[in-house]
Design an enzyme around this catalytic site. Structure first.
Site, PDB file in Angstrom:
ATOM      1  N   ASP A  35       0.833  -1.195   0.000  1.00  0.00           N
ATOM      2  CA  ASP A  35       0.000   0.000   0.000  1.00  0.00           C
ATOM      3  C   ASP A  35       0.879   1.262   0.000  1.00  0.00           C
ATOM      4  O   ASP A  35       0.769   2.097   0.868  1.00  0.00           O
ATOM      5  CB  ASP A  35      -0.889  -0.073   1.262  1.00  0.00           C
ATOM      6  N   ASN A  86       7.012  -7.476   7.249  1.00  0.00           N
ATOM      7  CA  ASN A  86       5.770  -6.830   7.664  1.00  0.00           C
ATOM      8  C   ASN A  86       4.581  -7.589   7.081  1.00  0.00           C
ATOM      9  O   ASN A  86       4.482  -7.752   5.859  1.00  0.00           O
ATOM     10  CB  ASN A  86       5.721  -5.391   7.154  1.00  0.00           C
ATOM     11  N   GLU A  87       3.717  -8.034   7.936  1.00  0.00           N
ATOM     12  CA  GLU A  87       2.444  -8.655   7.575  1.00  0.00           C
ATOM     13  C   GLU A  87       2.564  -9.807   6.575  1.00  0.00           C
ATOM     14  O   GLU A  87       1.850  -9.844   5.568  1.00  0.00           O
ATOM     15  CB  GLU A  87       1.468  -7.600   7.052  1.00  0.00           C
ATOM     16  N   ASN A 137      -0.072  -5.314  14.041  1.00  0.00           N
ATOM     17  CA  ASN A 137      -0.765  -4.278  13.278  1.00  0.00           C
ATOM     18  C   ASN A 137      -2.255  -4.579  13.390  1.00  0.00           C
ATOM     19  O   ASN A 137      -2.691  -5.657  12.992  1.00  0.00           O
ATOM     20  CB  ASN A 137      -0.366  -4.329  11.798  1.00  0.00           C
ATOM     21  N   TYR A 191      -6.408  -3.139  13.031  1.00  0.00           N
ATOM     22  CA  TYR A 191      -7.307  -2.121  12.479  1.00  0.00           C
ATOM     23  C   TYR A 191      -8.755  -2.348  12.900  1.00  0.00           C
ATOM     24  O   TYR A 191      -9.666  -2.192  12.104  1.00  0.00           O
ATOM     25  CB  TYR A 191      -7.148  -2.083  10.948  1.00  0.00           C
ATOM     26  N   TYR A 229     -10.853  -1.303   9.398  1.00  0.00           N
ATOM     27  CA  TYR A 229     -11.201  -2.284   8.363  1.00  0.00           C
ATOM     28  C   TYR A 229     -12.219  -3.289   8.881  1.00  0.00           C
ATOM     29  O   TYR A 229     -13.015  -3.828   8.129  1.00  0.00           O
ATOM     30  CB  TYR A 229      -9.953  -3.020   7.856  1.00  0.00           C
ATOM     31  N   GLU A 242       1.232  -0.865  14.254  1.00  0.00           N
ATOM     32  CA  GLU A 242       0.309  -0.128  13.382  1.00  0.00           C
ATOM     33  C   GLU A 242      -1.073  -0.162  13.980  1.00  0.00           C
ATOM     34  O   GLU A 242      -1.541  -1.217  14.433  1.00  0.00           O
ATOM     35  CB  GLU A 242       0.212  -0.760  11.984  1.00  0.00           C
ATOM     36  N   TRP A 261      -0.025   4.396  12.901  1.00  0.00           N
ATOM     37  CA  TRP A 261       0.076   4.345  11.450  1.00  0.00           C
ATOM     38  C   TRP A 261      -0.710   5.510  10.878  1.00  0.00           C
ATOM     39  O   TRP A 261      -1.894   5.537  11.035  1.00  0.00           O
ATOM     40  CB  TRP A 261      -0.459   3.021  10.899  1.00  0.00           C
ATOM     41  N   LYS A 274      -3.841   8.040   6.529  1.00  0.00           N
ATOM     42  CA  LYS A 274      -3.802   7.724   7.966  1.00  0.00           C
ATOM     43  C   LYS A 274      -2.768   8.559   8.716  1.00  0.00           C
ATOM     44  O   LYS A 274      -2.492   8.307   9.885  1.00  0.00           O
ATOM     45  CB  LYS A 274      -3.537   6.232   8.177  1.00  0.00           C
TER      46      LYS A 274
HETATM   47  C1  BDP Z   1      -1.222  -2.416   6.828  1.00  0.00           C
HETATM   48  C2  BDP Z   1       0.088  -2.285   6.081  1.00  0.00           C
HETATM   49  C3  BDP Z   1       0.403  -0.847   5.686  1.00  0.00           C
HETATM   50  C4  BDP Z   1      -0.821  -0.171   5.119  1.00  0.00           C
HETATM   51  C5  BDP Z   1      -1.896  -0.185   6.184  1.00  0.00           C
HETATM   52  C6  BDP Z   1      -3.183   0.536   5.739  1.00  0.00           C
HETATM   53  O1  BDP Z   1       1.141  -2.799   6.857  1.00  0.00           O
HETATM   54  O2  BDP Z   1       1.469  -0.823   4.769  1.00  0.00           O
HETATM   55  O3  BDP Z   1      -0.590   1.113   4.633  1.00  0.00           O
HETATM   56  O4  BDP Z   1      -2.225  -1.522   6.460  1.00  0.00           O
HETATM   57  O5  BDP Z   1      -4.052  -0.127   5.202  1.00  0.00           O
HETATM   58  O6  BDP Z   1      -1.811  -3.631   6.534  1.00  0.00           O
HETATM   59  O7  BDP Z   1      -3.269   1.734   5.913  1.00  0.00           O
END
Ligand code: BDP
Length: 596
Positions: free
Chosen positions: A162, A406-407, A461, A463, A467, A500, A545, A564
């Protein structure tokens, strides 16, 4: 690998400036044997994408040819001459006067080649063929395809990440000299007990030499310790340690004397210890709390190219907010940034470009999700970048942990087999034995995650309320707390770090309701997370993040990039900046959970 500097025995010539650029397309081949046809003018270092205006140039995939000419002063001709690139994204073939002299794969680490015998008196022509193609063998990964449009083959990349696939000669190109016998590398390690530090300085030398002298100076330029030999041991009697936001840098001066010459190098070194003990992350034996950011190297015009004023401003903004750390998401940052972080006392998690090793990320599939570890062929690239990253950054006091990826899909069968040797490799490469981590995605849940016993710190990380449970802060809070309780029950006795969490926010959008994308929602989102974090003493930090809005590929989920940021892309603060500042200035660097 040593950073190129001027010393008593070395000179650096910077080849930055305006170069010529040509895009290779079917019917427009470039042959380095001949000078590039008159093309675009482009600034080096910098991404080419935002310097040129046509849409198809900005998004060109394939080869991008760069060229410049230079001469070197005749009085340098008896020295050893080295041509060095800070980074070329994602791969490079380098030609000097039409002859291929070196190649490099990987867009975020330096490489160099000796040119003493290939360089000519008078004008030299330097040509670099850059490729921005990525696929399932490169890091970062992407899906590569070709299409025939109007009878011509057009190359395409769909990124597994992303952030915009910026490319070009991103970091400085330098020519530097050394004597014929030269210092190839220096590795510093130390042990601290009480007031005293025992410093081991290992010097790697090419050529015949008589002796090696190592001298350590303090910030007042006073000599505090001396040693001899390739494996010198020095004692600092009353050491001043490098502390987060309170840096102290000694200078290690290495002198290698050969029959006809002496090579000299000066290395800034901060002395600090790092250790994971139970669920604590110790710096200088004290429990540290990470406050800070995931970032990007991303600025207007420069793209991902080195932008030193922005690096300076970013660290100043962070300091002002009470932040003490950042992660080099999602690739090793410039050497210039690492040196600055050393000097400013920032704590850095150093990450490879292994972002989203996840086969389901980018492809449509019917039925069962493809298994990532059957699809990816990134082992070789991963080993190479770990080697290059640790080799480059091993002496930096700012680096306290290596992030191997990462992820990635660590919930897919085969993840353990893929990561175990890479984690072992990282440990074996680091003379300072820093902790190693993997940054986990939302699928890496307790019970499904397959690698967490291999790492020293569990980096998450998350969300929730973005999400998942979008805009529902109550449901997000419950989900976050429930997950943390599940981890707690596993009794892993390891530190957890949030690397994140965040919500897209467009500067200037407001609402009295909790409406996504508004500045108020971003504030409430972070307040919810922080309330939960404070309930769990095994959480050793929070990196939001993202530091600033950044450019991405286009898509319905992105409004001119990822929003973000706590700051927008111009580094203007959103409302959340003031709330975070208030929280972080009240969280001490050490012993947060004890003082809470
Ligand atoms: C995470 C990723 C990051 C993305 C972020 C997002 O590590 O690179 O920019 O989500 O969706 O999964 O903002």
């Amino acid at each position: 690998m040593l950073y190129p500097i001027n010393t008593e025995s070395r000179a650096v010539i910077d080849l930055s400036g305006i170069w010529t650029l040509q895009l290779e397309k079917e019917g427009n081949d470039c042959n380095p044997r001949n000078p590039l046809k008159k093309g675009y003018s482009v600034a080096v270092p910098g991404s080419f994408n935002d310097q040129l205006v046509e849409q198809d140039v900005r998004t060109h995939i394939g080869n991008i040819w760069y060229e410049t000419t230079f001469s070197i002063p005749h009085y340098l001709k008896d020295n050893r001459l080295v041509l060095r690139f800070g980074s070329v994204t994602h791969s490079a073939q380098v030609y000097l006067n039409g002859e291929l002299i070196t190649e490099h794969k990987g867009g975020f680490t330096p490489f160099e080649v000796e040119v003493s015998s290939t360089i000519k008196p008078g004008e030299n022509r330097l040509t670099v063929c850059v490729s921005n193609i990525i696929d399932y063998t490169t890091l970062p990964v992407g899906v590569y395809s070709e299409e025939v449009v109007d009878g011509k083959t057009v190359k395409k990349v769909s990124e597994n990440f992303d952030f915009f696939n910026y490319a070009g000669i991103h970091r400085p190109v330098k020519l530097y000299t050394t004597p014929k016998t030269f210092i190839e590398d220096v590795a510093v390690a130390y042990e601290v007990s009480g007031e005293q530090a025992q410093v081991s300085v290992q010097t790697f030398i090419q050529g015949e030499y008589d002796n090696v002298r190592v001298t350590l100076f303090n910030e007042d330029n006073e000599r505090v310790a001396t040693g001899e030999g390739k494996e010198a041991e020095l004692t600092i009697e009353a050491v001043r340690q490098w502390e987060p936001l309170d840096s102290y840098l000694y200078t290690v001066k290495v002198e290698v004397t050969a029959p006809n010459d002496t090579d000299i190098y000066h290395l800034p070194v901060g002395i600090r210890t790092v250790e994971v003990k139970g669920s604590q992350f110790l710096i200088n034996n004290k429990p540290f709390y990470f406050k800070g950011f995931g970032k990007h190297e991303d600025t207007y015009l420069h793209g991902r190219g080195l932008n030193e004023p922005s690096n300076v401003l970013d660290l100043n903004l962070m300091k002002q907010m009470g932040a003490n750390s950042f992660r080099t998401s999602h690739y090793p940052y410039s050497e210039e940034m690492m040196r600055l972080a050393d000097r400013e006392g920032f704590v850095v998690i150093d990450e490879t470009p292994a972002v989203s090793l996840y086969a389901g990320f980018n492809v449509q599939f019917d039925g069962e999700e493809p298994n990532t570890w059957d699809e990816m062929q990134t082992k070789e690239a991963h080993e190479l970048v770990l080697k290059e990253m640790v080799e480059r950054d091993k002496n930096h006091a700012c680096v306290v942990m290596w992030s191997v990826a990462n992820e990635p899909a660590t919930h897919h069968e085969g993840a353990r087999e893929y990561f175990e040797p890479l984690i072992e490799l990282t440990r074996s490469l680091d003379p300072q034995n820093r902790p190693v981590t993997i940054v986990y995605n939302m699928e890496a849940l307790p019970g499904q995650e397959l690698t967490h016993d291999l790492v020293d710190v569990i980096c998450l990380n998350r969300y929730y309320s973005w999400y998942l449970q979008t805009a529902d802060l109550k449901a997000g809070e419950k989900a976050l707390r429930d997950e943390l309780k599940e981890w707690e029950q596993k009794d892993l006795n390891k530190p957890f770090l949030f690397t994140e969490y965040g919500a897209d926010t467009v500067s200037g959008l407001h609402s009295v309701q909790d409406i996504p994308f508004t500045e108020e929602f971003q504030v409430h989102y972070y307040e919810m997370y922080h309330k939960v974090f404070d309930e769990f003493p095994f959480i050793v930090g929070e990196q939001v993040w993202n530091f600033a809005d950044f450019e991405t590929k286009v898509g319905t989920g992105r409004v001119q990039g990822n929003k973000k940021g706590i700051f927008n892309r111009a580094r203007e603060p959103k409302m959340i900046a003031y709330f975070l500042k208030q929280r972080w200035l009240n969280i001490p660097e050490f012993d947060y959970h004890l003082k809470k």
